[in-house]
Enzyme design. Structure first.
Site, PDB file in Angstrom:
ATOM      1  N   CYS A  59      50.303  53.675  45.829  1.00 57.20           N
ATOM      2  CA  CYS A  59      51.071  54.828  46.305  1.00 57.20           C
ATOM      3  C   CYS A  59      52.126  54.424  47.341  1.00 57.20           C
ATOM      4  O   CYS A  59      51.956  53.449  48.061  1.00 57.20           O
ATOM      5  CB  CYS A  59      50.137  55.832  46.964  1.00 57.20           C
ATOM      6  SG  CYS A  59      48.793  56.356  45.906  1.00 57.20           S
TER       7      CYS A  59
ATOM      8  N   ARG B 113      55.824  48.789  43.266  1.00 57.55           N
ATOM      9  CA  ARG B 113      54.440  48.801  43.729  1.00 57.55           C
ATOM     10  C   ARG B 113      53.476  49.336  42.670  1.00 57.55           C
ATOM     11  O   ARG B 113      52.274  49.138  42.786  1.00 57.55           O
ATOM     12  CB  ARG B 113      54.324  49.671  44.988  1.00 57.55           C
ATOM     13  CG  ARG B 113      55.071  49.115  46.168  1.00 57.55           C
ATOM     14  CD  ARG B 113      55.099  50.129  47.293  1.00 57.55           C
ATOM     15  NE  ARG B 113      53.764  50.435  47.767  1.00 57.55           N
ATOM     16  CZ  ARG B 113      53.190  49.846  48.809  1.00 57.55           C
ATOM     17  NH1 ARG B 113      53.843  48.945  49.476  1.00 57.55           N
ATOM     18  NH2 ARG B 113      51.984  50.185  49.190  1.00 57.55           N
TER      19      ARG B 113
ATOM     20  N   TRP C 209      49.625  56.562  42.659  1.00 59.13           N
ATOM     21  CA  TRP C 209      48.855  55.714  41.742  1.00 59.13           C
ATOM     22  C   TRP C 209      47.478  56.358  41.703  1.00 59.13           C
ATOM     23  O   TRP C 209      46.743  56.353  42.691  1.00 59.13           O
ATOM     24  CB  TRP C 209      48.800  54.298  42.290  1.00 59.13           C
ATOM     25  CG  TRP C 209      48.154  53.308  41.382  1.00 59.13           C
ATOM     26  CD1 TRP C 209      48.724  52.673  40.324  1.00 59.13           C
ATOM     27  CD2 TRP C 209      46.813  52.804  41.463  1.00 59.13           C
ATOM     28  NE1 TRP C 209      47.825  51.804  39.742  1.00 59.13           N
ATOM     29  CE2 TRP C 209      46.644  51.866  40.416  1.00 59.13           C
ATOM     30  CE3 TRP C 209      45.730  53.049  42.312  1.00 59.13           C
ATOM     31  CZ2 TRP C 209      45.447  51.179  40.200  1.00 59.13           C
ATOM     32  CZ3 TRP C 209      44.544  52.370  42.093  1.00 59.13           C
ATOM     33  CH2 TRP C 209      44.411  51.459  41.049  1.00 59.13           C
TER      34      TRP C 209
ATOM     35  N   ASN D 246      48.680  58.247  51.211  1.00 62.55           N
ATOM     36  CA  ASN D 246      48.241  56.988  50.591  1.00 62.55           C
ATOM     37  C   ASN D 246      46.828  56.726  51.081  1.00 62.55           C
ATOM     38  O   ASN D 246      46.554  56.891  52.265  1.00 62.55           O
ATOM     39  CB  ASN D 246      49.099  55.807  51.064  1.00 62.55           C
ATOM     40  CG  ASN D 246      50.470  55.813  50.452  1.00 62.55           C
ATOM     41  OD1 ASN D 246      50.798  56.690  49.655  1.00 62.55           O
ATOM     42  ND2 ASN D 246      51.284  54.841  50.836  1.00 62.55           N
ATOM     43  N   GLY D 247      45.962  56.280  50.203  1.00 63.49           N
ATOM     44  CA  GLY D 247      44.597  55.950  50.624  1.00 63.49           C
ATOM     45  C   GLY D 247      43.588  56.820  49.899  1.00 63.49           C
ATOM     46  O   GLY D 247      43.893  57.466  48.897  1.00 63.49           O
TER      47      GLY D 247
ATOM     48  N   GLU E  26      43.880  31.737  36.433  1.00 57.68           N
ATOM     49  CA  GLU E  26      45.161  32.353  36.774  1.00 57.68           C
ATOM     50  C   GLU E  26      45.993  32.596  35.504  1.00 57.68           C
ATOM     51  O   GLU E  26      46.628  33.642  35.371  1.00 57.68           O
ATOM     52  CB  GLU E  26      45.900  31.460  37.784  1.00 57.68           C
ATOM     53  CG  GLU E  26      47.260  31.946  38.216  1.00 57.68           C
ATOM     54  CD  GLU E  26      47.273  33.325  38.856  1.00 57.68           C
ATOM     55  OE1 GLU E  26      46.208  33.873  39.173  1.00 57.68           O
ATOM     56  OE2 GLU E  26      48.376  33.876  39.002  1.00 57.68           O
TER      57      GLU E  26
ATOM     58  N   LYS F 241      47.253  36.278  34.344  1.00 57.09           N
ATOM     59  CA  LYS F 241      48.660  36.597  34.043  1.00 57.09           C
ATOM     60  C   LYS F 241      48.766  37.202  32.644  1.00 57.09           C
ATOM     61  O   LYS F 241      49.459  38.178  32.429  1.00 57.09           O
ATOM     62  CB  LYS F 241      49.559  35.352  34.106  1.00 57.09           C
ATOM     63  CG  LYS F 241      49.865  34.743  35.451  1.00 57.09           C
ATOM     64  CD  LYS F 241      50.720  35.571  36.366  1.00 57.09           C
ATOM     65  CE  LYS F 241      49.925  36.535  37.176  1.00 57.09           C
ATOM     66  NZ  LYS F 241      49.315  36.125  38.375  1.00 57.09           N
TER      67      LYS F 241
ATOM     68  N   GLU G  91      47.363  40.786  32.534  1.00 61.55           N
ATOM     69  CA  GLU G  91      48.161  41.741  33.305  1.00 61.55           C
ATOM     70  C   GLU G  91      49.420  42.182  32.596  1.00 61.55           C
ATOM     71  O   GLU G  91      49.734  43.365  32.556  1.00 61.55           O
ATOM     72  CB  GLU G  91      48.622  41.075  34.608  1.00 61.55           C
ATOM     73  CG  GLU G  91      47.661  41.109  35.725  1.00 61.55           C
ATOM     74  CD  GLU G  91      48.306  40.567  36.979  1.00 61.55           C
ATOM     75  OE1 GLU G  91      48.408  41.307  37.944  1.00 61.55           O
ATOM     76  OE2 GLU G  91      48.726  39.389  36.984  1.00 61.55           O
TER      77      GLU G  91
ATOM     78  N   HIS H 200      28.527  26.423  25.985  1.00 62.52           N
ATOM     79  CA  HIS H 200      27.427  27.242  26.508  1.00 62.52           C
ATOM     80  C   HIS H 200      27.576  28.700  26.102  1.00 62.52           C
ATOM     81  O   HIS H 200      26.971  29.576  26.728  1.00 62.52           O
ATOM     82  CB  HIS H 200      27.347  27.093  28.026  1.00 62.52           C
ATOM     83  CG  HIS H 200      27.054  25.691  28.444  1.00 62.52           C
ATOM     84  ND1 HIS H 200      25.840  25.089  28.207  1.00 62.52           N
ATOM     85  CD2 HIS H 200      27.827  24.743  29.029  1.00 62.52           C
ATOM     86  CE1 HIS H 200      25.868  23.839  28.650  1.00 62.52           C
ATOM     87  NE2 HIS H 200      27.076  23.597  29.143  1.00 62.52           N
TER      88      HIS H 200
ATOM     89  N   LYS I 244      51.295  46.693  42.855  1.00 62.93           N
ATOM     90  CA  LYS I 244      51.629  45.413  43.467  1.00 62.93           C
ATOM     91  C   LYS I 244      50.735  45.133  44.661  1.00 62.93           C
ATOM     92  O   LYS I 244      50.261  44.016  44.863  1.00 62.93           O
ATOM     93  CB  LYS I 244      53.101  45.413  43.895  1.00 62.93           C
ATOM     94  CG  LYS I 244      53.555  44.115  44.556  1.00 62.93           C
ATOM     95  CD  LYS I 244      53.488  42.945  43.592  1.00 62.93           C
ATOM     96  CE  LYS I 244      53.866  41.623  44.218  1.00 62.93           C
ATOM     97  NZ  LYS I 244      53.389  40.484  43.396  1.00 62.93           N
TER      98      LYS I 244
HETATM   99  O1  M6R Z   1      48.810  40.929  47.980  1.00 67.33           O
HETATM  100  P1  M6R Z   1      47.594  40.119  47.621  1.00 67.33           P
HETATM  101  O2  M6R Z   1      47.898  38.676  47.445  1.00 67.33           O
HETATM  102  O3  M6R Z   1      46.454  40.338  48.567  1.00 67.33           O
HETATM  103  O4  M6R Z   1      47.141  40.681  46.218  1.00 67.33           O
HETATM  104  C1  M6R Z   1      45.931  40.281  45.661  1.00 67.33           C
HETATM  105  C2  M6R Z   1      45.843  40.731  44.221  1.00 67.33           C
HETATM  106  O5  M6R Z   1      45.851  42.117  44.133  1.00 67.33           O
HETATM  107  C3  M6R Z   1      46.991  40.172  43.385  1.00 67.33           C
HETATM  108  O6  M6R Z   1      47.048  38.773  43.444  1.00 67.33           O
HETATM  109  C4  M6R Z   1      46.839  40.588  41.923  1.00 67.33           C
HETATM  110  O7  M6R Z   1      45.737  39.968  41.345  1.00 67.33           O
HETATM  111  C5  M6R Z   1      48.133  40.264  41.185  1.00 67.33           C
HETATM  112  N1  M6R Z   1      48.584  41.405  40.444  1.00 67.33           N
HETATM  113  C6  M6R Z   1      47.982  39.126  40.273  1.00 67.33           C
HETATM  114  O8  M6R Z   1      49.135  38.875  39.538  1.00 67.33           O
END
Ligand code: M6R
Length: 615
Positions: free
Chosen positions: A2, A27, A74, A100-101, A488, A492, A495, A511, A610
């Site tokens: 948000c 965001r 959001w 927000n929150g 990672e 990616k 996402e 396994h 974000k």
């Molecule tokens: O702002 P931060 O690094 O604390 O964010 C942590 C995660 O939310 C962030 O890395 C998230 O996994 C990304 N969308 C990954 O691409």
């Protein structure tokens, strides 16, 4: 997640609020709205979907007025509908609030308000807060702006949870009241006008002068002044800071998406992460921001790294680096697990909270828990004015510049560089030889040029993306420091493409995971030449024997891998400990090109935010 923007000043609020909301799009959100005060009470427009939908509604029925609040939502409580979008009104319809929150005790409050006759138009926790503040306002005897400020203060005493809010009331035109508890909020200080925002990016074209509200503070914002008060109502000291101008959509340069731009920035951002921090004479690193003497650092017996998502993956590479270079045992844990768990921690442990945004609620919560237990906790952050950066006992900034694409890319490689520097610094205070330290320094120094060379491979990665875009599921495999790189790569892929992907240590295949291998399921195997190269070749053959396609990350001159794999993502050769930084880049590019091939919203993938400022 948000976003909040509020405006008070001489100009028409609507275009300013719409423009500033647009700057928060990165965001992640699923509805948007605004409320503006004019002679005809509170005028609200809100819409599910993109800000453009809200802009259309505003074009169809414009609202004039010189002060207002706005929000990108959001969804947490209730679906992303028009009714659930913020702002929400109180029972009188004269007070509007954005939030927000998460209000944790909203059901209890809702029940109480419902018994007192309140009717609700949404499923949100925020509407309950609007009614609660409205209720306090109607019961208050105070006059003028104090009445709204006190109503907010009184309501917040009854609320549990995290919040950043902005409130207006039609009896008090020219006033916006803001408050924060857990969720960030900054005042943008203009000339004869003032702003409130949850993220400085929103303010870029309007002002670079900001006041960061501290937790629990309340602000009364007018066009020509603002007063910040503590929760008890005492005037708080404020410090106006100048910030760098934010990023705008046009800052994508020649790139069609921020994600691609940020992948390409890595030659520079990696250099920024080590610039001024290499000590060639002593073959070590200099990290003054840690605020720890050499003696303090020598006393560290354990390290604990906290983070979420990509930041945690960087910490997992960091574990390998620090354990190898400095022989200090390192634990890594999801911040969300640590904060509520009972993990026993050795008394001579140094904590690191890793976060690009510096606002991730789980990481912040974990940092506070570690500090509550009496541990020294350092931050590795990109956003220098963030809450985690401010609440840490010291730390290292990434200097990667704003990361706008929801998928973290350049922040990851910067974080890994910082862990390399930490490993080097701690190692050189222990048993790491100068010769070995120098090898690491030299490898770091060459990285930017190697990244530039690697980025030239983008076209072949794009071809592979076109060939494999129909995959429904993918595996990412790697060992030791390349295991978190596999995680990672899988993150990616999930996402930005929405393709199911899992990361595993290559040896785990047999396994259980090997049951997934078939000709429709590509595996991405990280197989650069290191201590486990032969083992990785074994895994490659096991997959091929079962008909599974393999895309391998390998050194450019590796004929063995080239002879076995269906596709090779070629990477330059560097020191084995620095290699993961290069290995991750083709995986970032691969998921990017897959997402583009599939027509995904690359910079704003569905359901994602974000900066995850709620639990
Ligand atoms: O702002 P931060 O690094 O604390 O964010 C942590 C995660 O939310 C962030 O890395 C998230 O996994 C990304 N969308 C990954 O691409």
């Amino acid at each position: 997640m948000c976003g909040i923007v509020a405006y008070v000043g001489p100009r028409d609020a609507q275009p300013i609020l719409l423009d500033a909301l647009g700057r928060l799009e990165y965001r992640g959100y699923d509805s948007a709205g605004l409320a503006i005060l004019n002679g005809h009470g509170v005028q609200v427009r809100k819409k599910s979907g993109r800000i453009e939908e809200l802009a259309k509604a505003c074009r169809a029925k414009p609202v004039e007025g010189r002060s207002g609040i706005s929000h990108t939502r959001w969804a947490t409580h209730g679906a992303p509908t028009d009714a659930n979008a913020h702002p929400h009104l109180d029972a009188s319809g004269k007070l509007a609030l954005v939030h927000n929150g998460v209000i944790e005790n909203y059901l209890e409050l809702k029940d109480r308000l419902a018994k007192a006759g309140h009717k609700f138009a949404s499923d949100t926790d925020t509407e309950i807060l609007a009614h609660l503040v409205g209720d306090c306002f109607s019961q208050n005897q105070e006059k003028g702006e104090v009445r709204l400020i006190e109503a907010v203060r009184k309501a917040l005493k009854q609320v549990q949870g995290t919040l950043g809010i902005a409130v207006i009331h039609s009896d008090l035109p020219g006033l916006v009241v803001g408050a924060r508890r857990g969720s960030p909020l900054v005042i943008g200080v203009g000339n004869g006008e003032n702003f409130l925002a949850s993220d400085t990016q929103a303010l870029a074209p309007y002002t670079n002068r900001v006041v960061i509200l501290q937790d629990q503070e309340i602000v009364a914002l007018h066009a020509d002044r603002f007063e910040v008060a503590s929760p008890l109502g005492q005037k708080a000291d404020v410090r106006v800071e100048e910030i760098e101008n934010g990023v705008t959509a046009s800052d994508k340069g020649p790139h069609p998406h921020f994600m691609l731009k940020e992948i390409h920035e890595q030659a520079e951002t990696v250099r920024n992460a080590f610039r001024g921090r290499l000590d060639a004479d002593e073959a070590t690193a200099k990290l003054g921001g840690l605020n720890l003497s050499s003696e303090d650092l020598r006393r560290v017996e354990r390290i604990f790294v906290l983070g979420c998502g990509t930041a945690l993956h960087a910490g997992m590479v960091g574990k390998y680096l620090i354990e190898t270079l400095a022989k200090i045992p390192v634990d890594t844990q999801h911040a969300s697990e640590f904060r509520y768990g009972d993990s026993p921690v050795h008394e001579k442990t140094l904590f690191f909270a890793v976060s690009q945004s510096g606002e991730t609620a789980d990481t912040l919560g974990a940092l506070r828990e570690a500090k509550r237990r009496g541990f020294r906790c350092l931050g590795i952050c990109n956003n220098v004015s963030s809450t985690i950066a401010r609440e840490s006992d010291g730390g290292v900034y990434m200097h990667a510049g704003p990361e706008i694409g929801v998928a973290a890319t350049k922040s990851f490689t910067s974080q890994v560089v910082i862990f390399t520097l930490l490993g080097l610094l701690l190692g050189r205070q222990r048993s790491l030889s100068a010769a070995h330290g120098r090898e690491i320094l030299e490898a770091l120094d060459k990285l930017p040029d190697q990244i530039l060379a690697l980025l030239q491979e983008s076209a072949s990665i794009q071809r592979a993306a076109t060939a494999y875009a129909k995959a429904r599921s993918m595996l990412f495999l790697g060992r030791l420091a390349n295991f978190p790189i596999a995680l990672e790569g899988a993150l990616k892929m999930k996402e930005v493409t929405y393709i199911h992907a899992e990361g595993y240590p290559s040896a785990e295949l047999k396994h259980g995971v090997i049951a997934l291998i078939d000709k429709e399921t590509p595996s991405v195997l990280i197989a650069t030449q290191d201590g486990v190269y032969d083992k990785n070749l074994g895994s490659l053959q096991e997959i091929k024997a079962r008909g599974g396609p393999v895309l391998a990350v390998a050194h450019g001159d590796d004929a063995k891998v080239a002879g076995l794999a269906d596709v090779v993502f070629r990477v330059p050769r560097t020191h084995e400990l620095v290699q993961p930084i290069l290995n991750v880049i083709p995986l970032q590019l691969f998921s990017y090109h897959m997402a583009v091939t599939l027509g995904r919203d690359v910079d704003k993938p569905r359901n994602l935010a974000k900066s995850v400022t709620v639990e």
